[in-house]
Design an enzyme around this catalytic site. Structure first.
Site, PDB file in Angstrom:
ATOM      1  N   ASP A  44      39.077  21.257  -1.360  1.00  7.39           N
ATOM      2  CA  ASP A  44      40.347  21.978  -1.272  1.00  7.39           C
ATOM      3  C   ASP A  44      40.236  23.170  -2.206  1.00  7.39           C
ATOM      4  O   ASP A  44      40.767  23.167  -3.308  1.00  7.39           O
ATOM      5  CB  ASP A  44      41.509  21.067  -1.671  1.00  7.39           C
ATOM      6  N   ASP A  64      31.303  24.760 -11.312  1.00  8.37           N
ATOM      7  CA  ASP A  64      31.322  25.517 -10.069  1.00  8.37           C
ATOM      8  C   ASP A  64      30.951  24.564  -8.938  1.00  8.37           C
ATOM      9  O   ASP A  64      29.827  24.063  -8.883  1.00  8.37           O
ATOM     10  CB  ASP A  64      30.326  26.672 -10.167  1.00  8.37           C
TER      11      ASP A  64
END
Length: 236
Positions: A124, A106
């Site tokens: 991104d 994560d």
């Protein structure tokens, strides 16, 4: 899912939107204009030693950095193991080695670790519809600044049509008071934000134009057009 058309292989995650693309005959090139625009950080930090990426997609930027910045180590954080599998199977993302590693993680949680440091952080992080919320908070951008080494640069891919665009950009600016710049990608829609841990110095436009000419010759990307694009969105 993966599609192919006119010699270009594209990755779609949850919608028909193209998340990443690779020209099959030139798999290490940057096919999409926004991915090329993200490399404009080289105008300000031409020789990073540690690059940290959040979001793999088809791995276009990761492959380009791996191929063209041999002195840099690159770590890519991707939360979805299926994306990693497809990127390696269909988009020729290389296996891990001494200077390249893809980590199932994560990105928001990872950026909160105090033992992480990078010269360039590239974000991104999009799902099927919009920017991933956890990768667009004030806390996340604050952690990004803390993770950057002196002189470091944060690079964020933003979608200009996102209703939250102005709010997200303001969070980046608040987290990076030493300066931010915006670059519109050649294909309308994407805007790349560059945020500086420290003041980037008293650069003039002609300084950047000289750097751009040298970088274009070295990497084959349209750096002079990047400088022109920066000029359209930033007075200084």
């Amino acid at each position: 899912y993966v599609s192919e058309k006119f010699g270009v292989r594209s990755l779609h995650i949850g919608s028909d939107t193209v998340q990443s693309a690779m020209r099959i005959s030139r798999p290490n090139d940057l096919e999409l204009s926004y991915t090329r625009s993200m490399m404009a950080f080289l105008l300000f930090h031409p020789a990073p030693h540690r690059v940290l990426m959040v979001g793999l997609g088809g791995g276009s930027v990761a492959k380009f950095v791996y191929r063209h910045l041999p002195d840099a180590t690159t770590r890519v954080l991707e939360i979805d193991p299926q994306v990693v599998a497809i990127a390696r199977q269909c988009f020729l993302v290389p296996p891990d080695d001494a200077r390249f590693q893809v980590t199932i993680s994560d990105g928001a949680e990872y950026m909160g670790r105090s033992d992480v440091q990078a010269d360039v952080i590239m974000v991104d992080g999009y799902n099927a519809e919009s920017h991933v919320e956890e990768l667009a908070t004030r806390e996340f951008y604050g952690h990004c600044r803390e993770r950057l080494a002196p002189g470091g640069v944060l690079v964020v891919n933003l979608w200009g049509g996102d209703r939250q665009f102005n709010d997200v950009l303001k969070r980046i600016e608040d987290a990076f008071p030493q300066g931010t710049l915006c670059l519109p990608a050649r294909k309308p829609g994407n805007v790349i934000a560059f945020a500086f841990r420290d003041p980037p110095g008293s650069l003039r436009w002609d300084d950047l134009e000289q750097r751009a000419a040298a970088l274009e010759s070295r990497y084959g990307l349209e750096f002079p057009q990047f400088v022109a694009g920066l000029h359209t969105m930033n007075r200084n």
